[in-house]
Design an enzyme around this catalytic site. Structure first.
Site: not given
Length: 297
Positions: A48, A111, A137, A142, A165, A207
């Site tokens: 990202t 999405y 992740y 998001r 993550k 991270i």
């Protein structure tokens, strides 16, 4: 338990751009060498923070190839390879493995907002085309999708799944994951401002976005914690609180690239739809960098 991909601090590295919007590989080499010389334990490329959503597949592949060539095995290279389209994620996984990556960072499909069964099927499909370790992740803010703790029971039947993550910000969830799966699953903190708390709950490292500009500090935070000096680790976390707030004052990676440009690192702009910070926010960021003595006189 599988061998950890890394322990400590990994930099979610930005992708430097020329003013025409093309990738600056010369600057990328400089940044990679800087990270390695300042004690970063791993590099996450094309994530990202690296504006992966705005890279073409050709750029994505070349960026990973270039990173692996420059790093040359000195520290692990973890390549972003996630997509909301499973067949596209498979392509990115194959490309990243062929490019020489040591592991893959695979964000949950975004999405589409798939079910937990959809998550399992997605990662099973990715495992059919790559045998690299997977760091899942989880960032529901998001993606709109959260990996539930119970889902790891089936995800861990996929041999590639070795770590996550975790960037949900939900410490109850983090505690459940650790208590149930710590012998089979490594956890990496995905939020700089929660690093020490995550380490206390069993995370193997962080991270980090902050480590683009303060790699020694993030490395020292982790090392201090693992060496038993929790107080020092906490002091580092709290010392950087104001800077961390500034680095989240706009959409990532806009603030960190803005900061690096203010520091005369010349990393270029972000690609649209990410646009420059407004003047007030930029000035606030600049003032914060001055407080931390990160700007040249």
């Amino acid at each position: 338990m599988n061998t950890s991909v890394f322990k400590g601090s990994a930099t979610a590295i930005i992708t430097p751009m020329n003013m025409d919007g093309s990738i600056s590989y010369k600057k990328m080499e400089e940044l990679l060498e800087y990270q390695i010389s300042h004690h970063t334990n791993a590099i996450v490329v094309a994530g990202t923070t690296g504006e992966s959503a705005c890279l073409s597949d050709e750029e994505h592949l070349r960026l990973i190839q270039f990173t692996c060539r420059i790093v040359n095995g000195r520290i692990p290279v973890i390549a972003g390879a996630g997509s909301n389209n499973t067949s596209h994620a498979q392509l990115l996984c194959k490309n990243a493995q062929n490019a020489g990556a040591d592991a893959l960072l695979l964000v949950t499909p975004y999405y589409n907002k798939c079910s937990q069964n959809g998550l399992i099927a997605h990662y099973q499909a990715c495992a059919k085309v790559s045998d690299l370790p997977f760091i899942l992740y989880n960032i529901p803010s998001r993606t709109g999708v959260n990996i539930l703790p119970s889902t790891y029971e089936e995800l861990l039947e996929i041999p590639n799944v070795t770590a996550v993550k975790e960037a949900s910000g939900n410490f109850s969830q983090l505690a459940k994951i650790t208590s149930r799966y710590r012998d089979r699953l490594d956890i990496y903190c995905g939020n700089d401002d929660q690093a020490v708390s995550a380490l206390a709950l069993g995370a193997k490292g962080v991270i980090s976005v902050l480590s683009n500009i303060c790699p020694d500090a993030v490395s020292e935070l982790c090392c201090a914690y693992f060496n038993g000096d929790v107080t020092k680790s906490e002091q580092i976390q709290l010392h950087y609180e104001a800077l961390l707030e500034s680095l989240t004052s706009d959409i990532n990676p806009v603030p960190v690239k803005t900061a690096m440009n203010m520091m005369r690192l010349s990393v270029g702009p972000c690609r649209l739809p990410l646009c420059p910070m407004d003047d007030f926010a930029a000035q606030q960021l600049k003032n914060c960098l001055k407080l931390y003595h990160l700007l040249s006189e």
